[in-house]
Design a protein around this motif. Sequence first.
Motif, short mmCIF file in Angstrom:
data_model
loop_
_atom_site.label_atom_id
_atom_site.label_comp_id
_atom_site.label_asym_id
_atom_site.label_seq_id
_atom_site.Cartn_x
_atom_site.Cartn_y
_atom_site.Cartn_z
N ALA A 36 -3.91 1.46 -4.97
CA ALA A 36 -4.69 2.03 -5.97
C ALA A 36 -6.47 2.11 -6.23
CB ALA A 36 -4.29 0.98 -7.42
N GLY A 37 -7.16 2.08 -5.50
CA GLY A 37 -8.67 2.47 -5.08
C GLY A 37 -9.78 1.13 -5.85
N GLU A 38 -8.64 -0.41 -6.46
CA GLU A 38 -9.54 -1.60 -6.03
C GLU A 38 -10.49 -2.12 -4.69
OE1 GLU A 38 -8.13 -4.97 -9.21
OE2 GLU A 38 -6.17 -2.70 -8.90
N TYR A 58 1.94 -7.90 -0.83
CA TYR A 58 2.44 -6.98 -1.47
C TYR A 58 1.63 -6.05 -1.97
CZ TYR A 58 5.76 -3.30 -2.98
OH TYR A 58 6.53 -1.80 -3.52
N THR A 59 0.99 -7.37 -3.57
CA THR A 59 0.33 -6.90 -4.66
C THR A 59 -0.80 -6.25 -3.96
OG1 THR A 59 1.22 -8.59 -5.85
CG2 THR A 59 -0.40 -7.52 -6.10
N VAL A 60 -1.97 -7.37 -2.98
CA VAL A 60 -2.57 -6.69 -2.39
C VAL A 60 -2.76 -5.62 -1.81
CG1 VAL A 60 -4.13 -7.30 -0.77
CG2 VAL A 60 -3.37 -9.09 -1.86
N GLY A 61 -1.97 -4.85 -1.07
CA GLY A 61 -1.78 -4.09 -0.67
C GLY A 61 -1.66 -2.82 -2.26
N LYS A 62 -0.80 -2.97 -2.54
CA LYS A 62 -0.49 -2.05 -3.66
C LYS A 62 -1.72 -1.88 -4.75
CE LYS A 62 2.46 -0.60 -7.69
NZ LYS A 62 3.85 -1.47 -7.77
N ARG A 63 -2.48 -2.48 -5.15
CA ARG A 63 -3.74 -2.48 -5.61
C ARG A 63 -4.88 -2.06 -4.89
NH1 ARG A 63 -5.01 -8.23 -8.39
NH2 ARG A 63 -6.84 -7.27 -8.89
N LEU A 64 -5.26 -2.08 -3.56
CA LEU A 64 -5.66 -1.37 -2.86
C LEU A 64 -5.30 0.31 -2.68
CD1 LEU A 64 -6.20 -4.28 0.58
CD2 LEU A 64 -7.84 -3.03 -0.94
N LYS A 71 -10.24 4.06 0.75
CA LYS A 71 -9.73 5.64 0.51
C LYS A 71 -8.72 5.99 1.79
CE LYS A 71 -14.08 5.91 3.71
NZ LYS A 71 -15.76 6.31 2.98
N ASP A 72 -8.86 4.99 2.81
CA ASP A 72 -8.91 4.99 4.21
C ASP A 72 -7.14 4.69 4.07
OD1 ASP A 72 -11.08 5.47 5.40
OD2 ASP A 72 -11.14 3.48 6.19
N VAL A 73 -6.25 4.36 3.48
CA VAL A 73 -4.90 4.12 3.08
C VAL A 73 -4.26 5.21 3.03
CG1 VAL A 73 -2.93 3.48 1.66
CG2 VAL A 73 -5.48 2.50 1.23
N ALA A 128 0.64 -0.77 -0.02
CA ALA A 128 -0.27 -0.14 0.08
C ALA A 128 0.64 1.20 -0.39
CB ALA A 128 -0.38 0.28 1.18
N ALA A 129 1.71 1.42 0.85
CA ALA A 129 3.18 2.58 0.94
C ALA A 129 3.50 2.60 -1.07
CB ALA A 129 3.95 2.49 1.79
N GLU A 130 3.75 1.60 -1.28
CA GLU A 130 4.28 1.62 -2.47
C GLU A 130 3.11 2.49 -3.42
OE1 GLU A 130 6.28 -0.74 -6.54
OE2 GLU A 130 7.10 -0.54 -4.72
N GLY A 131 2.39 1.54 -3.00
CA GLY A 131 1.34 2.46 -3.84
C GLY A 131 0.61 3.73 -3.98
#
Length: 369
Positions: A275-277, A267-273, A331-333, A210-213
């Motif tokens: 991005a708003g998915e 990690y992929t889950v966090g990054k996609r989250l 939206k909370d990320v 999520a941080a990278e996203g």
Amino acid sequence: MQRTVKSILVLGAGSFGSCLADHLGDSDHHVYLWSRSKEFCDHFNQHYRSIHQLKDHQFSTHITAVGPQFPSQSLIDKIDILLFAIPTEGVRSNLAALKPLLNFERLPLLIFVNKGIEASTQCMTLEIIADELGPGVAKAATFLSGPSFAKEIVRRQPTSVAIASLTLERAQKAAEVFHQPWFRCYTSDDPIGVELAGAMKNVYAIVAGAAEGLGFENNTRASLITRALSEMTRVGKAYGANPLTYLGLAGVGDLILTCSSPLSRNYTVGKRLAAGEKIDDILKTLGSVAEGVATSKALKSVIEDLELDLPIANSVRRADDFSVAFVYTGKDVKERAQWLMSLPSVPELDLPENELSEPVRRLRAKLGM
């Protein structure tokens, strides 16, 4: 090292189970790979290729796919090693199905490679084994963990892992089965620490993704990994694990890997989250299980029972209904990132006292300790 050929049953034909089956088959062991998919079994036995993960890899011809029915009594009777590559949420039901087929006077070596905490009970795999098969079997079970992506194992990239058991002789036997010039095994007598590290790092990998996203870079990732390691060590210490375990392969090694690479499912889950998915859409299209999502629910309860203040882990789920704080409401990320950075200054190194909390008393009682 003199190697004895073993008959090995791998339960679970996902990416990690398949890659370990290939590694063991390439080491000349006789390997059976169980899948619930008849299509997978038929295709694999004809072509030695998977229809799911690792589709481009040519697997060892020493592997036979079995299924979709649960392995038969006749197969279990000739197995030397049972390797469980099933997500943690499915371990209990599969152990229950396996129990009437086991000869407890001649138990195979049990090796578990899942990394999670059961969401409904907050049990580690060690506890689930004790529940279903008894404390003696749990004490003899072994746990393999460490920085090990399946795609790199099948390409024989140099890989090192930790293999832990309360019975160190069993850990050594498991290490001898896996050890190869491209796959180095280190033994440990701290399965509790190894298990907790493997489960918790998946939760922190979601945060790192999520941080990278959000566009944060190297400083942020380094901070997250370091503070995540501190939180993991505090939980381990509260459970009576060896803090040095968290400086090893199952601790900082696996944490760095899963928090730094898009090959990590969590990690992929966090990054996609970030991005708003939506989480439901991500899990449907991920292609494999991200254990950190389910583990985050169990971890929240564990942290509360231990009465520890772990702000990064706590940021993943809300306390009220166990909905994932930024996993289920993307939206909370950014809000969570700002909250973490605004916390007051605290001592960097602070391990809890070894007081027996409820989760620790429960675990020790199940193991007869």
